[in-house]
Design a protein around this motif. Structure first.
Motif, short mmCIF file in Angstrom:
data_model
loop_
_atom_site.label_atom_id
_atom_site.label_comp_id
_atom_site.label_asym_id
_atom_site.label_seq_id
_atom_site.Cartn_x
_atom_site.Cartn_y
_atom_site.Cartn_z
N THR A 82 0.83 -1.10 -0.01
CA THR A 82 -0.03 -0.25 0.09
C THR A 82 0.88 1.35 0.06
OG1 THR A 82 -0.27 -0.15 2.57
CG2 THR A 82 -1.92 -1.11 1.12
N HIS A 83 2.26 1.21 -0.46
CA HIS A 83 3.20 2.34 0.07
C HIS A 83 3.76 2.58 -1.52
CE1 HIS A 83 2.27 2.88 3.93
NE2 HIS A 83 2.48 1.63 4.15
N VAL A 84 4.14 1.62 -2.41
CA VAL A 84 4.74 2.02 -3.42
C VAL A 84 3.94 2.55 -4.57
CG1 VAL A 84 6.01 0.42 -5.58
CG2 VAL A 84 6.13 -0.13 -3.10
N LYS A 85 4.49 3.70 -5.28
CA LYS A 85 3.50 4.30 -6.21
C LYS A 85 4.15 4.18 -7.49
CE LYS A 85 2.28 7.90 -2.66
NZ LYS A 85 0.91 7.41 -2.70
N GLU A 86 5.25 3.88 -7.68
CA GLU A 86 6.29 3.69 -9.24
C GLU A 86 6.92 2.41 -9.32
OE1 GLU A 86 9.64 6.00 -11.81
OE2 GLU A 86 8.36 7.19 -9.83
N VAL A 87 6.63 1.67 -10.15
CA VAL A 87 7.15 0.54 -10.49
C VAL A 87 7.87 0.43 -11.84
CG1 VAL A 87 7.04 -2.06 -10.66
CG2 VAL A 87 5.53 -0.70 -9.02
N CYS A 88 9.00 0.21 -12.13
CA CYS A 88 9.46 0.00 -13.22
C CYS A 88 10.49 -1.35 -13.35
CB CYS A 88 10.63 1.42 -13.36
SG CYS A 88 11.49 1.35 -15.12
N PHE A 89 10.21 -1.90 -14.43
CA PHE A 89 11.02 -2.99 -14.72
C PHE A 89 11.71 -2.77 -16.12
CE2 PHE A 89 6.95 -4.55 -12.74
CZ PHE A 89 7.44 -5.72 -12.05
N ARG A 90 12.97 -3.24 -15.56
CA ARG A 90 13.94 -2.96 -16.86
C ARG A 90 14.88 -4.31 -17.29
NH1 ARG A 90 17.75 2.39 -17.39
NH2 ARG A 90 18.12 2.10 -19.64
#
Length: 251
Positions: A82-90
């Motif tokens: 409930t806290h992560v706002k940005e997720v990036c897979f690379r």
């Protein structure tokens, strides 16, 4: 100048055209940088699984660096976080089963607002796009070098046509197809080196009601059709065209 002179009386405030590849433009595309796997992978996983408030940005490096099991833990933990706002897979590839798991997690997640996949082969991306239809927190979606296919872009088109919170879409080095045939609440679109871009743009702008910013980078554009549509557009405020070859379809 002759091209822009045909636009007519619209509310478009800013048109920028440049053939210079080095043109600087203020595009807020998500940049995926900064996860030192050797020193912080375990710490990031621990914070993610414990739902720690201090972890708000999750940037996942290449698949081979993280490992399949760690990736599975990451995509599974996003369901209840409930806290992560940005997720990036690379980098690397998300297998079909990982995509299904990620899709399942994002159906329930209510806090992630920015989602980005850069240089990641999305196997069965349609599962992700279909799942995002049930997610009402995603505001920005970035797709770069993902080997999208027609079935995936069909699912993306359906998502964009119905979604009520997604306002920004970035697509680079992808097949666009009919992905932009209809948009419900998109306000900013950036297309760079996308296949099928000309028809996608035409469909997108045919009855534009929401898009205020359109960035076309290294994309083939039918100038006559585009500006003909812009004559009647009362929503678009900024058009940025750079490194792009204009064509005029006589049909």
């Amino acid at each position: 100048r002759p091209l822009f002179a045909t636009i007519g009386d619209i509310t478009l405030r800013n048109i920028i055209y440049s053939s210079n590849d080095k043109m600087m433009m203020q595009s807020s595309s998500m940049a995926c940088t900064g996860w030192n796997v050797s020193s912080s992978l375990n710490d990031k996983l621990r914070l993610l699984m414990l739902n720690e408030p201090s972890l708000t940005t999750l940037r996942v490096p290449a698949t081979e660096s993280v490992g399949t099991e760690n990736l599975r833990m990451i995509v599974t933990s996003l369901k209840a976080n409930t806290h992560v706002k940005e997720v990036c897979f690379r980098g690397g590839s998300l297998s079909m089963d990982l995509m299904v798991t990620l899709a399942y997690s994002l159906r329930s997640n209510t806090t992630v607002t920015k989602l980005s996949f850069e240089h990641v082969t999305l196997m069965g991306a349609r599962h992700l796009f279909e799942a995002l239809r049930d997610n009402h927190s995603i505001e920005e979606l970035s797709l770069v070098h993902n080997d999208l296919e027609e079935t995936s872009t069909d699912a993306l088109a359906s998502l964009l046509n119905d979604h009520d919170s997604l306002t920004k879409l970035t697509m680079k080095h992808n097949y666009a197809g009919n992905a932009l045939g209809g948009t419900h609440c998109l306000q900013q679109v950036e297309l760079q080196k996308c296949w099928g871009c000309a028809s996608a743009i035409q469909e997108m702008m045919k009855q534009n009601r929401t898009i205020k910013q359109l960035y076309l980078i290294h994309s083939e554009v039918d100038a006559r059709k585009l500006f003909e549509q812009l004559k009647h557009d009362t929503v678009l405020e900024e058009l940025v065209v750079t490194g792009t070859a204009f064509t005029c379809d006589a049909a």
